[in-house]
Write a protein that holds these residues in place. Structure first.
Motif, PDB file in Angstrom:
ATOM      1  N   UNK A  64       0.925  -1.184  -0.058  1.00  0.00           N
ATOM      2  CA  UNK A  64      -0.019   0.121   0.106  1.00  0.00           C
ATOM      3  C   UNK A  64       1.044   1.250  -0.066  1.00  0.00           C
ATOM      4  N   UNK A  65       0.831   1.941  -1.162  1.00  0.00           N
ATOM      5  CA  UNK A  65       1.736   3.151  -1.278  1.00  0.00           C
ATOM      6  C   UNK A  65       0.618   4.440  -1.176  1.00  0.00           C
ATOM      7  N   UNK A  66       1.005   5.017  -0.038  1.00  0.00           N
ATOM      8  CA  UNK A  66       0.041   6.182   0.135  1.00  0.00           C
ATOM      9  C   UNK A  66       0.331   7.535  -0.969  1.00  0.00           C
ATOM     10  N   UNK A  67       1.446   7.469  -1.476  1.00  0.00           N
ATOM     11  CA  UNK A  67       1.719   8.198  -2.635  1.00  0.00           C
ATOM     12  C   UNK A  67       1.995   9.592  -2.315  1.00  0.00           C
ATOM     13  N   UNK A  68       2.251   9.785  -0.998  1.00  0.00           N
ATOM     14  CA  UNK A  68       2.128  11.075  -0.308  1.00  0.00           C
ATOM     15  C   UNK A  68       0.942  11.871   0.167  1.00  0.00           C
ATOM     16  N   UNK A  69      -0.020  11.038  -0.038  1.00  0.00           N
ATOM     17  CA  UNK A  69      -1.496  11.592   0.488  1.00  0.00           C
ATOM     18  C   UNK A  69      -1.575  11.332   1.837  1.00  0.00           C
ATOM     19  N   UNK A  70      -2.905  11.790   2.130  1.00  0.00           N
ATOM     20  CA  UNK A  70      -3.318  11.738   3.520  1.00  0.00           C
ATOM     21  C   UNK A  70      -4.664  10.731   3.611  1.00  0.00           C
ATOM     22  N   UNK A 256       4.987   5.895   2.896  1.00  0.00           N
ATOM     23  CA  UNK A 256       4.742   6.971   2.000  1.00  0.00           C
ATOM     24  C   UNK A 256       3.559   7.740   2.074  1.00  0.00           C
ATOM     25  N   UNK A 257       3.034   8.435   3.269  1.00  0.00           N
ATOM     26  CA  UNK A 257       2.037   9.336   3.345  1.00  0.00           C
ATOM     27  C   UNK A 257       1.733   9.432   4.882  1.00  0.00           C
ATOM     28  N   UNK A 281       7.021   2.148   6.805  1.00  0.00           N
ATOM     29  CA  UNK A 281       7.921   3.291   6.817  1.00  0.00           C
ATOM     30  C   UNK A 281       7.403   4.394   6.133  1.00  0.00           C
ATOM     31  N   UNK A 282       8.419   5.735   6.223  1.00  0.00           N
ATOM     32  CA  UNK A 282       7.935   6.879   5.800  1.00  0.00           C
ATOM     33  C   UNK A 282       6.529   7.196   5.907  1.00  0.00           C
ATOM     34  N   UNK A 306      10.247   1.790  10.336  1.00  0.00           N
ATOM     35  CA  UNK A 306      11.252   2.883  10.396  1.00  0.00           C
ATOM     36  C   UNK A 306      11.043   3.993   9.510  1.00  0.00           C
ATOM     37  N   UNK A 307      11.691   5.318  10.035  1.00  0.00           N
ATOM     38  CA  UNK A 307      11.477   6.479   9.143  1.00  0.00           C
ATOM     39  C   UNK A 307      10.052   7.049   9.561  1.00  0.00           C
TER      40      UNK A 307
END
Length: 746
Positions: A64-70, A256-257, A281-282, A306-307
């Motif tokens: 699941x990549x949130x792609x910078x979204x919320x 990522x998000x 992560x992230x 992590x991160x």
């Protein structure tokens, strides 16, 4: 022919790459949904908001990549009870705004911190009188509108008494429901006099307006019972941002998000729930409800977290004995790495890592700033088989790292830990204050610990200002590792090479102890500094005292700004005995004879003798007249009464070594105390063919005695030189070596 073969291979390669890529596909997503394709990568294309839960996965190895979204979940437009913490008065100081107290028959009133403190400045007291005509008393919240069908929960913090005579539970008025605890697994009722959390989970099929009721009853009408309550509210329960559907599934990655719990402040609503994701992560992960973890992966193992940046903004843990954790791996089988995360505001445990019996785990490089509000809440709470190192643990208030009865094969090293005292939500007496520990080891008198090493940490403890009736304490390391009730003794527990400093600006209200102990273990090469108490050797928590313990080559420092109540050592309720202080370096005016008797230094009389021995190390170096080492020299040591204490033989380097006692100090009462000295000593050096040598010396520090023995035929005499030394017999390299995955012993 060869060209044709190459062409076929090329075409097959293209097909393999094409279909391989298709098999590990990518799906763009735009809203909450089930994630149900094994091995798929789902990429979010926009911010999404939902009143309830969002993503549920029903297949394995999903990314699941949130792609910078919320992703904002649990965002129902909802208002709970008015004045749930009784902080606002209505007309007079005894009446809380928004509450109906008529069911308490005039026996409920708003109380401030001078009477009973939970959170903030006020709580509510309810009393049921002995012989009362009323079997129970009750109070009601303001009306609360529940806008949608679904599951809700009423919660309350309570503390009542006397134990065994009072009962308390919650009810819902306005609809016909039965209270449950399926999600929270919390108490539906209580009879204990400890701080406790109550819950009433219930379902509604359509919108409704309700009121929450807190009930005080009695099991013994001859006794007056009382109940203090705080933070009483109704909220939605049981949502999540990303969660599993079914069992034994595992995600590959969440990244990522942002995952944010929304405005309804739903309780027991984790952002990430039982995904067993290999990597998390992230992410920016924020929860706002009571007991809503950021990452709840209770049974998972083999994870990398992590991160990430995390906040847990729920005000309190519902029950301090049912730990709420921001990162919860409470029963993991291990093999985890948790690193480079920032954890903020969590009101109980930051990282809970239990179990760990299958593979070794590592927690490192994290910055943790929790806000502990109850006993048992630690920035890191660790079970077995884990390395905790190079973290910055700087709580807003509260503890650092906690080890319990199952924390075998655990190492804590190279951390910076800054414990700070916290407000009195439970305990508040001078003799039994709220405690904040840098590191605490405790087995509760049951179970043993093996292979625990704590080293190279810097611990800086301090006290926060508190309300007048709130008594607190801060300690650098607290060792409550007592003997097991079944007779077992913990083994290979080492606390060494730590640098610890604690301070208070009000010792009458807030204590500060560098090392607090009645526990087992080897304690050496540490620096302990305090402006109040350096070593606290007897405590009230487990009604015991330090017995048969060795303190070796530690430095004790009286802080440059000592409080009027400063003591190097404190004997508390019970009598410490047969403890040995060897090669202790004292600085700043610290003195091993500077002892406080009893918690208040009231000259307490003990039921048995409290004593301590002071020892020093003596190095013997023997040479011949040509400066060659002399092997086989007999060194006989006699105490001040001429009694042979020890006899040593020098080794191939001409050296020998031992610890010698300076004195034993004993105390039972102010009329029964005193010193028994063993020093000065006589040292006799003898070897066949050489002139013997006798040396008389006090042993009031660690010393090196260098001796030159001349041959029997020589006209010269044997000679010696005595030097005071700062002696460190422990020359261990405590930089942490690599530990192979799965190793269960040191």
């Amino acid at each position: 022919m060869i060209k044709r073969v190459y062409k076929i291979i090329f075409l097959l390669s293209i097909c393999f790459l094409y279909f391989g890529e298709a098999n590990a596909g990518v799906t763009e997503i735009f809203g909450c949904q089930n994630l149900d394709i094994t091995g798929e990568t789902y990429i979010l294309q926009n911010d999404i908001t939902t009143d309830g839960s969002c993503f549920t996965f029903t297949a394995d190895n999903i990314v699941l990549d949130l792609n910078g979204h919320t992703l904002t979940y649990a965002n129902l437009d909802f208002e709970g009870a008015i004045n749930p913490g009784f902080e606002i008065a209505d007309g007079d100081e005894l009446t809380p705004l928004g509450w109906d107290l008529s069911g308490a028959h005039g026996r409920a009133y708003r109380q401030d911190y001078t009477q009973r403190l939970f959170f903030d400045n006020y709580s509510l007291n309810i009393t049921n009188l002995a012989g009362d005509a009323y079997p129970e008393e009750s109070v009601l919240t303001s009306p609360i509108y529940l806008p949608v069908a679904g599951k809700y929960a009423m919660t309350a913090e309570i503390k009542g008494g006397p134990y065994g005579a009072f009962t308390s539970h919650l009810e819902i008025e306005g609809i016909d429901v039965t209270c449950g605890n399926e999600i929270s697994n919390m108490h539906l009722s209580a009879t204990t006099d400890m701080s406790w959390g109550l819950v009433c989970e219930f379902d509604i099929s359509s919108p409704a307006t309700v009121r929450g009721k807190v009930v005080l009853g009695t099991t013994d009408n001859t006794k007056t019972t009382s109940l203090s309550i705080d933070e009483v509210d109704i909220r939605p329960i049981g949502f999540s941002g990303v969660a599993i559907s079914g069992y034994n599934r595992r995600m590959a990655e969440i990244k990522n998000g942002s995952i944010i719990e929304g405005r309804s402040k739903a309780i027991y609503s984790p952002a990430i729930y039982k995904t067993s994701a290999v990597k998390i992560h992230d992410l920016n992960i924020v929860t706002n409800g009571i007991n809503s973890p950021n990452i709840s992966e209770y049974w998972a193992g083999g994870m990398e977290i992590y991160d990430n940046y995390m906040e847990a903004n729920g005000k309190l843990p519902l029950n301090r004995q049912y730990a709420f954790s921001m990162i919860d791996l409470g029963a993991t089988d291990g093999g985890n790495k948790i690193y480079n995360n920032t954890l903020m505001n969590g009101p109980h445990v930051g990282i809970s890592h239990g179990g760990g019996l299958s593979a070794r785990s590592e927690i490192y490089g994290n910055t943790i700033k929790t806000r502990v509000n109850a006993t048992n809440g630690f920035s890191i709470s660790a079970g077995a088989n884990v390395d905790i190192h190079d973290n910055i643990i700087d709580p807003i208030q509260g503890h650092g790292i906690g080890l319990g009865r199952d924390s075998d094969n655990t190492r804590i090293y190279n951390n910076i830990i800054k414990p700070k005292s916290w407000p009195c939500s439970e305990y508040s007496s001078y003799g039994y204050p709220n405690s904040a520990h840098g590191i605490r080891i405790k087995n509760y008198g049951s179970g043993i610990l093996e292979n625990v090493e704590i080293f190279g940490n810097t611990i800086i403890g301090s006290t926060n200002p508190q309300l007048n009736n709130c008594y607190t304490e801060v300690s650098g390391i607290t060792n409550y590792l007592g003997d097991d009730s079944g007779g077992g003794v913990s083994d290979n527990v080492k606390i060494h090479d730590n640098n610890i400093s604690v301070t208070t600006d009000n010792y009458l209200q807030q204590h500060a102890m560098a090392y607090k102990t009645q526990g087992q273990g080897e304690i050496y090469n540490n620096t302990f500094e305090s402006n109040h108490i350096i070593l606290d050797m007897s405590d009230g928590d487990v009604s015991s005292a330090t017995q048969y313990k060795a303190f070796d080559s530690n430095t004790l420092i009286k802080n440059s700004t000592p409080q009027a109540g400063f003591y190097t050592i404190r004997y508390g309720y019970n009598f410490p005995g047969d403890n040995v202080f060897s090669n202790i370096l004292l600085q700043g005016g610290a003195d091993l004879n500077d002892i406080s008797y009893g918690i208040n230094n009231v000259g307490r009389t003990y039921s048995d003798v409290a004593d301590l021995s002071v020892n020093w190390y003596v190095d013997f170096l023997t040479k011949d007249s040509f400066s060659n080492p002399l092997v086989g020299v007999s060194v006989s040591v006699y105490d001040k009464d001429g009694i042979l204490a020890i006899q040593k033989i020098t080794d191939t380097k001409g050296t020998a070594f031992d610890a010698l006692g300076e004195y034993i100090y004993s105390y039972k009462s102010s009329a029964e105390k005193g010193f028994t000295f063993e020093s000065p000593y006589r040292f006799v050096f003898e070897k066949s063919g050489y002139k013997s040598l006798t040396v008389d010396s006090a042993v009031d520090s660690s010393k090196k005695i260098s001796v030159t023995l001349v041959e029997s035929s020589s006209l010269d005499n044997s000679v010696y030189l005595i030097e005071n030394i700062t002696y460190n017999p422990f020359t261990l390299d405590y930089s942490a070596p690599e530990v192979p995955q799965g190793l269960n012993v040191f």
